[in-house]
Design a protein around this motif. Structure first.
Motif, PDB file in Angstrom:
ATOM      1  N   ASP A   6       0.819  -1.204   0.000  1.00 31.07           N
ATOM      2  CA  ASP A   6       0.000   0.000   0.000  1.00 31.07           C
ATOM      3  C   ASP A   6       0.856   1.258   0.000  1.00 31.07           C
ATOM      4  O   ASP A   6       1.967   1.274   0.545  1.00 31.07           O
ATOM      5  N   ILE A   7       0.333   2.315  -0.606  1.00 33.67           N
ATOM      6  CA  ILE A   7       0.934   3.643  -0.529  1.00 33.67           C
ATOM      7  C   ILE A   7      -0.111   4.542   0.112  1.00 33.67           C
ATOM      8  O   ILE A   7      -1.172   4.811  -0.478  1.00 33.67           O
ATOM      9  N   LEU A   8       0.168   5.004   1.331  1.00 35.68           N
ATOM     10  CA  LEU A   8      -0.833   5.668   2.163  1.00 35.68           C
ATOM     11  C   LEU A   8      -0.284   6.965   2.746  1.00 35.68           C
ATOM     12  O   LEU A   8       0.933   7.095   2.956  1.00 35.68           O
ATOM     13  N   PRO A   9      -1.170   7.934   3.047  1.00 36.76           N
ATOM     14  CA  PRO A   9      -0.702   9.154   3.715  1.00 36.76           C
ATOM     15  C   PRO A   9      -0.261   8.845   5.141  1.00 36.76           C
ATOM     16  O   PRO A   9      -0.889   8.044   5.840  1.00 36.76           O
ATOM     17  N   ALA A  10       0.824   9.459   5.564  1.00 37.10           N
ATOM     18  CA  ALA A  10       1.316   9.260   6.926  1.00 37.10           C
ATOM     19  C   ALA A  10       0.321   9.830   7.927  1.00 37.10           C
ATOM     20  O   ALA A  10      -0.334  10.846   7.674  1.00 37.10           O
ATOM     21  N   SER A  11       0.194   9.161   9.051  1.00 37.33           N
ATOM     22  CA  SER A  11      -0.645   9.625  10.142  1.00 37.33           C
ATOM     23  C   SER A  11       0.204   9.703  11.405  1.00 37.33           C
ATOM     24  O   SER A  11       1.437   9.710  11.325  1.00 37.33           O
ATOM     25  N   GLU A  12      -0.435   9.750  12.568  1.00 43.06           N
ATOM     26  CA  GLU A  12       0.322   9.871  13.817  1.00 43.06           C
ATOM     27  C   GLU A  12       1.236   8.666  14.002  1.00 43.06           C
ATOM     28  O   GLU A  12       0.832   7.519  13.824  1.00 43.06           O
ATOM     29  N   PHE A  13       2.486   8.949  14.359  1.00 42.09           N
ATOM     30  CA  PHE A  13       3.475   7.900  14.602  1.00 42.09           C
ATOM     31  C   PHE A  13       3.670   7.736  16.103  1.00 42.09           C
ATOM     32  O   PHE A  13       3.869   8.719  16.824  1.00 42.09           O
ATOM     33  N   TYR A  14       3.629   6.475  16.547  1.00 41.28           N
ATOM     34  CA  TYR A  14       3.837   6.181  17.967  1.00 41.28           C
ATOM     35  C   TYR A  14       5.053   5.274  18.105  1.00 41.28           C
ATOM     36  O   TYR A  14       5.042   4.142  17.602  1.00 41.28           O
ATOM     37  N   PRO A  15       6.114   5.746  18.762  1.00 37.43           N
ATOM     38  CA  PRO A  15       7.290   4.888  18.964  1.00 37.43           C
ATOM     39  C   PRO A  15       6.915   3.615  19.712  1.00 37.43           C
ATOM     40  O   PRO A  15       6.076   3.633  20.623  1.00 37.43           O
ATOM     41  N   ALA A  16       7.541   2.515  19.329  1.00 40.61           N
ATOM     42  CA  ALA A  16       7.307   1.235  19.998  1.00 40.61           C
ATOM     43  C   ALA A  16       8.023   1.202  21.343  1.00 40.61           C
ATOM     44  O   ALA A  16       8.832   2.080  21.672  1.00 40.61           O
ATOM     45  N   GLU A  17       7.737   0.168  22.101  1.00 42.85           N
ATOM     46  CA  GLU A  17       8.361  -0.021  23.402  1.00 42.85           C
ATOM     47  C   GLU A  17       9.884  -0.052  23.253  1.00 42.85           C
ATOM     48  O   GLU A  17      10.418  -0.494  22.245  1.00 42.85           O
ATOM     49  N   GLU A  18      10.570   0.394  24.289  1.00 46.95           N
ATOM     50  CA  GLU A  18      12.019   0.568  24.225  1.00 46.95           C
ATOM     51  C   GLU A  18      12.741  -0.727  23.870  1.00 46.95           C
ATOM     52  O   GLU A  18      13.751  -0.710  23.161  1.00 46.95           O
ATOM     53  N   HIS A  19      12.262  -1.860  24.355  1.00 48.81           N
ATOM     54  CA  HIS A  19      12.989  -3.102  24.087  1.00 48.81           C
ATOM     55  C   HIS A  19      12.949  -3.497  22.611  1.00 48.81           C
ATOM     56  O   HIS A  19      13.708  -4.359  22.174  1.00 48.81           O
ATOM     57  N   HIS A  20      12.065  -2.852  21.832  1.00 44.28           N
ATOM     58  CA  HIS A  20      12.030  -3.118  20.393  1.00 44.28           C
ATOM     59  C   HIS A  20      13.024  -2.252  19.613  1.00 44.28           C
ATOM     60  O   HIS A  20      13.307  -2.552  18.452  1.00 44.28           O
ATOM     61  N   GLN A  21      13.512  -1.171  20.202  1.00 42.92           N
ATOM     62  CA  GLN A  21      14.364  -0.235  19.470  1.00 42.92           C
ATOM     63  C   GLN A  21      15.760  -0.824  19.257  1.00 42.92           C
ATOM     64  O   GLN A  21      16.361  -1.362  20.179  1.00 42.92           O
ATOM     65  N   LYS A  22      16.266  -0.692  18.003  1.00 44.32           N
ATOM     66  CA  LYS A  22      17.605  -1.191  17.646  1.00 44.32           C
ATOM     67  C   LYS A  22      17.797  -2.645  18.100  1.00 44.32           C
ATOM     68  O   LYS A  22      18.842  -3.027  18.626  1.00 44.32           O
TER      69      LYS A  22
END
Length: 321
Positions: A135-151
């Motif tokens: 899909d190609i969709l307009p961006a909406s509100e972005f919510y960062p995931a839980e810290e343990h998912h980062q990097k």
């Protein structure tokens, strides 16, 4: 704001499990940050468990902050597509459900235009017999995931590598996104030594090759695919007679395989897209990771820093500034 006063931009991609979508973009020139998160649903500040339990329309995404003057949006798209199966409408690989469906979330009309053009180009290429359903969709509100998912690939490399392989993503990528080779053309365009090294896992003579003692500044790219592999900034004289590096420019451009030839146990190094044999990596290097990438000159093409822009690698100029 970037150092050259160019406003930083956002790019957001859904490609299945976001653990596997950070590494390809992370630490590229001009990319300031890559954050795992959620986009496209109705829940505010959701957790993964809430999205699944309530069957919300959020998808796992990575949001990239980048400098378009250094790393254009088109190059982000070029990285995005080979990470996914764009024909899968039900998720990605082992992971099923809406949260894992692919999408390009555009932040402005220019991004929308480029995304649609890149999708059309892929459709018309004939690479896949099934329809391209990303899909190609307009961006909406972005919510960062839980810290343990980062990097995650950095925090838990062992589990990440096992998941990347076990989910089916690694094999799909190598089967479907490796550069298609025309052996006849390769024999015509490569020298005998280049062909022997890259296609037949050969080794060139020590101290009798092009770059073993190179002192010029620039980057080395795969002689077959052109993908950037190593920088002269990380090159050193290991005394072995071949170009040696403490690390690749991007770890995602390199793949490793166990090599049991010549009655030894070694780790072979190959290029990700070109699948060219490059050399081997050893645990006796001087860098912080203790690695020595011992690479055949015949597998490489050197691009001096003054030629990076005209050769299409302008984003790497900042390595030498």
């Amino acid at each position: 704001m970037a150092e050259n006063n160019t406003p930083l931009q956002k790019a957001t991609f859904a490609g299945g499990c976001f653990w596997c979508m950070v590494k390809p973009f992370d630490e590229m020139p001009g990319i300031e940050d890559v954050v795992s998160g959620y986009m496209g649903g109705t829940l505010e500040n959701p957790t993964y468990e809430e999205i699944v339990a309530k069957q919300d329309k959020h998808r796992e995404v990575v949001q990239i902050t980048f400098n378009p003057d250094i790393f254009p949006y088109k190059k982000l798209l070029d990285i995005y597509w080979p990470q996914i199966d764009p024909t899968d409408a039900g998720g990605q690989f082992y992971d099923r459900g809406h949260i894992y469906k692919t999408a390009i979330f555009y932040h402005n009309e220019e991004q929308k235009k480029l995304a649609e053009a890149s999708k059309k180009e892929l459709e018309e290429s004939g690479k896949f017999s099934k329809p391209i359903v990303t899909d190609i969709l307009p961006a909406s509100e972005f919510y960062p995931a839980e810290e343990h998912h980062q990097k995650y690939y950095k925090k838990h490399p062992g589990h990440y590598n096992a998941y990347y392989k076990g989910s089916g993503r690694k094999d799909f990528k190598e089967k479907n996104w490796t550069v298609e080779k025309d052996d006849k053309k390769l024999r015509e365009t490569l020298t005998d030594m280049q062909y022997k090294v890259t296609q037949k896992n050969g080794t060139e003579p020590a101290f009798n090759n092009e770059y073993w003692n190179n002192e010029r500044e620039g980057i080395y790219v795969d002689i077959v695919s052109g993908e950037p592999l190593f920088s002269s900034k990380d090159q050193y004289d290991a005394g072995c007679g071949w170009p040696s590096f403490t690390k690749p420019i991007h770890v995602s451009r390199i793949k490793e395989k166990k090599d049991l030839s010549h009655f030894m146990i070694r780790t072979e190094v190959r290029s990700q897209e070109g699948d060219s044999h490059l050399g081997h990596v050893f645990n006796d290097g001087p860098g912080p990771d203790g690695l020595r990438y011992c690479i055949n000159s015949a597998a490489l093409r050197f691009i001096p820093k003054e030629d990076l822009e005209k050769e299409g690698y302008g984003e790497y100029k900042q390595l030498f500034e």
